[in-house]
Design a protein around this motif. Structure first.
Motif, mmCIF file in Angstrom:
data_model
loop_
_atom_site.group_PDB
_atom_site.id
_atom_site.type_symbol
_atom_site.label_atom_id
_atom_site.label_comp_id
_atom_site.label_asym_id
_atom_site.label_seq_id
_atom_site.Cartn_x
_atom_site.Cartn_y
_atom_site.Cartn_z
ATOM 1 N N MET A 48 0.862 -1.095 -0.106
ATOM 2 C CA MET A 48 0.127 0.141 -0.011
ATOM 3 C C MET A 48 0.944 1.350 -0.154
ATOM 4 S SD MET A 48 -3.052 1.247 -0.079
ATOM 5 C CE MET A 48 -4.032 2.590 0.590
ATOM 6 N N THR A 49 1.837 1.406 0.881
ATOM 7 C CA THR A 49 2.969 2.358 0.935
ATOM 8 C C THR A 49 3.603 2.553 -0.222
ATOM 9 O OG1 THR A 49 3.080 2.071 3.278
ATOM 10 C CG2 THR A 49 4.654 3.301 2.155
ATOM 11 N N ASN A 50 3.934 1.507 -0.871
ATOM 12 C CA ASN A 50 4.795 1.693 -2.368
ATOM 13 C C ASN A 50 3.611 2.374 -3.384
ATOM 14 O OD1 ASN A 50 6.974 0.520 -1.150
ATOM 15 N ND2 ASN A 50 6.531 -1.687 -1.721
ATOM 16 N N LYS A 51 2.659 1.892 -3.278
ATOM 17 C CA LYS A 51 1.449 2.315 -4.269
ATOM 18 C C LYS A 51 1.476 3.903 -4.207
ATOM 19 C CE LYS A 51 -0.870 -1.599 -5.517
ATOM 20 N NZ LYS A 51 -2.376 -2.142 -5.443
ATOM 21 N N ILE A 52 1.437 4.529 -2.936
ATOM 22 C CA ILE A 52 1.264 5.776 -2.815
ATOM 23 C C ILE A 52 2.460 6.540 -2.979
ATOM 24 C CG2 ILE A 52 1.098 7.340 -0.839
ATOM 25 C CD1 ILE A 52 -0.720 5.354 0.777
ATOM 26 N N VAL A 53 3.837 6.025 -2.597
ATOM 27 C CA VAL A 53 5.116 6.464 -3.087
ATOM 28 C C VAL A 53 5.089 6.825 -4.628
ATOM 29 C CG1 VAL A 53 7.332 6.592 -2.843
ATOM 30 C CG2 VAL A 53 6.056 6.133 -0.988
#
Length: 64
Positions: free
Chosen positions: A1-6
């Motif tokens: 999830m964090t990777n997609k936001i970044v």
């Protein structure tokens, strides 16, 4: 999830920089090295000086 936001934020940053012209000097250097390898590459300062002088001399279609 964090990777997609970044990844999404990086994409937005890239888009904003492209629209604002921040990547133009990098593109110029890449083009000059690829197609005019024998010619010296302008410094970033000279590139922007010439670009603004050309825009002032030929305003063309500008919104402001």
């Amino acid at each position: 999830m964090t990777n997609k936001i970044v990844a999404g934020l990086r994409g937005v940053l890239w888009w904003v920089r492209s629209v604002m012209g921040d990547l133009d000097y990098e593109r110029y250097v890449e083009h000059a090295r690829r197609h005019h390898a024998d010619a010296p590459v302008m410094s970033e300062r000279e590139f922007w000086r010439r670009r603004h002088a050309a825009a002032d001399a030929n305003p063309g279609a500008r919104c402001c």
